[in-house]
Scaffold this motif. Structure first.
Motif, mmCIF file in Angstrom:
data_model
loop_
_atom_site.group_PDB
_atom_site.id
_atom_site.type_symbol
_atom_site.label_atom_id
_atom_site.label_comp_id
_atom_site.label_asym_id
_atom_site.label_seq_id
_atom_site.Cartn_x
_atom_site.Cartn_y
_atom_site.Cartn_z
ATOM 1 N N LEU A 172 0.965 -1.132 0.066
ATOM 2 C CA LEU A 172 0.121 0.061 0.006
ATOM 3 C C LEU A 172 0.806 1.384 -0.002
ATOM 4 N N TYR A 173 1.774 1.276 0.704
ATOM 5 C CA TYR A 173 2.728 2.622 0.784
ATOM 6 C C TYR A 173 3.583 2.668 -0.455
ATOM 7 N N LYS A 174 3.782 1.700 -0.898
ATOM 8 C CA LYS A 174 4.630 1.584 -2.414
ATOM 9 C C LYS A 174 3.606 2.196 -3.454
ATOM 10 N N ALA A 175 2.322 1.960 -3.348
ATOM 11 C CA ALA A 175 1.345 2.577 -4.583
ATOM 12 C C ALA A 175 1.186 3.943 -4.100
ATOM 13 N N ILE A 176 1.462 4.540 -2.883
ATOM 14 C CA ILE A 176 1.207 5.840 -2.359
ATOM 15 C C ILE A 176 2.532 6.442 -2.854
ATOM 16 N N GLU A 177 3.729 5.938 -2.669
ATOM 17 C CA GLU A 177 4.886 6.655 -3.009
ATOM 18 C C GLU A 177 5.022 6.865 -4.543
ATOM 19 N N GLU A 178 4.610 5.633 -5.383
ATOM 20 C CA GLU A 178 4.874 5.626 -6.684
ATOM 21 C C GLU A 178 3.801 6.349 -7.463
ATOM 22 N N SER A 179 2.711 7.229 -6.660
ATOM 23 C CA SER A 179 1.879 7.901 -7.376
ATOM 24 C C SER A 179 2.291 9.382 -7.750
ATOM 25 N N TYR A 203 -5.629 -4.485 9.399
ATOM 26 C CA TYR A 203 -5.459 -5.546 10.465
ATOM 27 C C TYR A 203 -5.321 -6.902 9.968
ATOM 28 N N ASN A 204 -5.190 -7.510 11.107
ATOM 29 C CA ASN A 204 -4.582 -8.891 10.920
ATOM 30 C C ASN A 204 -5.765 -9.617 9.999
ATOM 31 N N ALA A 205 -7.202 -9.329 10.061
ATOM 32 C CA ALA A 205 -8.013 -10.135 9.254
ATOM 33 C C ALA A 205 -8.180 -9.750 7.845
ATOM 34 N N VAL A 206 -7.772 -8.424 7.506
ATOM 35 C CA VAL A 206 -7.701 -7.961 6.222
ATOM 36 C C VAL A 206 -6.783 -8.899 5.460
ATOM 37 N N PRO A 207 -7.177 -9.601 4.424
ATOM 38 C CA PRO A 207 -6.270 -10.340 3.369
ATOM 39 C C PRO A 207 -5.593 -9.479 2.447
ATOM 40 N N VAL A 208 -4.371 -10.147 2.222
ATOM 41 C CA VAL A 208 -3.524 -9.448 1.259
ATOM 42 C C VAL A 208 -4.034 -9.060 -0.069
ATOM 43 N N GLU A 209 -4.969 -10.137 -0.514
ATOM 44 C CA GLU A 209 -5.720 -9.826 -1.755
ATOM 45 C C GLU A 209 -6.382 -8.482 -1.853
ATOM 46 N N HIS A 210 -7.142 -8.314 -0.629
ATOM 47 C CA HIS A 210 -7.923 -7.074 -0.489
ATOM 48 C C HIS A 210 -6.806 -5.748 -0.674
ATOM 49 N N VAL A 211 -5.897 -5.860 -0.002
ATOM 50 C CA VAL A 211 -4.958 -4.787 -0.362
ATOM 51 C C VAL A 211 -4.566 -4.539 -1.663
ATOM 52 N N ILE A 212 -4.244 -5.575 -2.281
ATOM 53 C CA ILE A 212 -3.808 -5.568 -3.771
ATOM 54 C C ILE A 212 -4.886 -5.027 -4.586
ATOM 55 N N GLN A 213 -6.378 -5.578 -4.451
ATOM 56 C CA GLN A 213 -7.321 -4.783 -4.984
ATOM 57 C C GLN A 213 -7.377 -3.233 -4.867
ATOM 58 N N LEU A 214 -7.059 -2.718 -3.595
ATOM 59 C CA LEU A 214 -7.262 -1.452 -3.143
ATOM 60 C C LEU A 214 -6.248 -0.531 -4.148
ATOM 61 N N THR A 215 -4.945 -1.198 -4.193
ATOM 62 C CA THR A 215 -3.868 -0.469 -4.796
ATOM 63 C C THR A 215 -3.980 -0.491 -6.348
ATOM 64 N N GLU A 216 -4.813 -1.322 -6.896
ATOM 65 C CA GLU A 216 -5.141 -1.365 -8.294
ATOM 66 C C GLU A 216 -6.311 -0.547 -8.410
ATOM 67 N N PHE A 217 -7.133 -0.311 -7.529
ATOM 68 C CA PHE A 217 -8.429 0.696 -7.617
ATOM 69 C C PHE A 217 -7.639 2.036 -7.566
ATOM 70 N N MET A 218 -6.754 2.282 -6.747
ATOM 71 C CA MET A 218 -6.112 3.460 -6.421
ATOM 72 C C MET A 218 -5.307 4.041 -7.873
ATOM 73 N N LYS A 219 -4.620 3.081 -8.673
ATOM 74 C CA LYS A 219 -3.793 3.112 -9.591
ATOM 75 C C LYS A 219 -4.861 3.795 -10.817
ATOM 76 N N LYS A 220 -5.713 2.745 -11.041
ATOM 77 C CA LYS A 220 -6.912 3.254 -12.044
ATOM 78 C C LYS A 220 -7.670 4.644 -11.748
ATOM 79 N N PHE A 221 -7.934 4.859 -10.426
ATOM 80 C CA PHE A 221 -8.580 6.270 -10.275
ATOM 81 C C PHE A 221 -7.510 7.174 -10.681
ATOM 82 N N GLN A 222 -6.259 7.401 -10.399
ATOM 83 C CA GLN A 222 -5.405 8.399 -10.785
ATOM 84 C C GLN A 222 -5.181 8.390 -12.178
ATOM 85 N N LYS A 223 -5.060 7.473 -12.643
ATOM 86 C CA LYS A 223 -5.325 7.047 -14.266
ATOM 87 C C LYS A 223 -6.406 8.005 -15.024
#
Length: 361
Positions: free
Chosen positions: A274-281, A338-358
């Protein structure tokens, strides 16, 4: 059934296997013909739940017999009062480190019960960082040092804790307990509301070194005295039975996943993504916390203006992401991972963030 992409700060996401197991026992727990919330808290069935929850927590956190583990009510907010009521002895001073709104509230309550001092604060920098505390020296008048280990509103977290020898370290770990390894023996008391990493709202965990129980005075209200709950194994009155049962299930899930070592590795991975997606924006998304103070539980960030922020949050909600609004006191955006949030959900969020920026115009 489709599950939400839940990034709420609390009450927060619970592990799906925990919810599924609770669902199976909802009407009939362990052959009793009753749901857990119908069981007497004096029954052998609930006593076993209570004991198992304590044993699991002790095992996961390597809590020695020098500590009592209590399951209380009132959330971390009640602990803001109980800590000074029980531990701030007459003639002593309680020291507080301010790193956000929750530590401010803890200090506010402590002032009602005795003398306090602010040891350090990052308020002038809008709580973007954790203060550097080295070679702390306390005199005999110090009762304890209190800090908030992770700040949900501002997205900062302690990576290393002050090393104290003659003064107990008290920590509000509501939002990062069991997300990483800590040495419990370095603390006099740890408390945490369950609704972020431990389970549902309604139960609060307190881990207190036994020698500190001697400070609790008989003149305290019975329910606000730590010794009351230590003597009764947290069963002095009717506890939040369903919340403790779900806490037990979450702890079982943590153990089955591989314990704190595995959870910490996973949390590091999610935060890095998640922080990588923020930094690379390139400034489209801006982190609130400075690099060495960033939380791995609550990632806070802003866009360049309110219009962009509103558009982002609206599009995120439409795409199925829940809980990305920043706290009402500072605005912006926040993803709680938090612990219960799957890695896959974070990946989906970063993909959405990149798409929204574009696509944003």
């Amino acid at each position: 059934m489709k599950r939400a992409l839940n990034f709420n700060a609390g009450p927060a996401s619970l592990p799906q296997p925990v919810l599924e197991k609770a669902q199976k026992t909802w009407m009939n727990y362990n052959g009793t013909g009753m749901a857990v919330m119908e069981l007497s808290h004096r029954s052998k069935e609930f006593e076993q739940i209570n004991n198992n929850a304590q044993l699991l927590l002790r095992r996961l956190m390597n809590i020695s017999d020098d500590y009592e583990v209590l399951f209380l009510q009132g959330g971390a907010s009640l602990q803001f009062s109980m800590v000074p009521m029980n531990l701030l002895e007459k003639g002593k001073t309680a020291y507080y480190v301010l790193t956000g709104s929750w530590s401010e509230k803890a200090l506010k309550e402590a002032k009602k019960h005795g003398k306090t001092k602010i040891l350090a604060s990052t308020k002038e920098d809008n709580y973007r960082s954790i203060p550097k505390l080295e070679n702390i020296q306390f005199t005999e008048e110090a009762a304890y040092l209190h800090l908030t280990s992770n700040n949900t509103i501002y997205g900062t977290e302690w990576s290393e804790y002050p090393k104290l020898t003659n003064v107990p370290l008290i920590a509000d770990m509501s939002s990062d307990i069991l997300s990483k390894h800590i040495n419990v023996s370095n603390f006099g008391l740890i408390y945490a509301g369950a609704q972020k990493n431990l389970g549902p709202s309604g139960v609060t965990v307190v881990i207190i070194r036994k020698d500190l129980l001697e400070r609790s005075q008989d003149s305290l209200p019975t329910m606000l005295n730590y010794r009351t709950h230590a003597k009764s194994k947290s069963l002095y009155n009717t506890p939040p039975t369903l919340a403790i049962y779900l806490l037990m299930l979450v702890l079982e899930w943590m153990e089955s996943e591989g314990g704190i070592k595995v959870l910490e590795e996973r949390n590091n991975e999610k935060a890095a993504i998640l922080y990588k997606a923020i930094e690379e924006s390139n400034g489209f998304y801006n982190p609130h916390a400075v690099l060495d103070s960033r939380s791995k539980m609550n990632v806070t960030f802003t866009l360049n203006n309110d219009e962009m922020t509103a558009a982002f949050l609206s599009a995120a909600k439409e795409a199925g992401f829940i809980g990305l609004n920043g706290h009402r006191s500072i605005g912006g955006c926040r993803a709680s991972i938090y612990n219960a949030v799957p890695v896959e959900h974070v990946i989906q969020l970063t993909e959405f963030m990149k798409k929204f920026q574009k696509n944003y115009r």
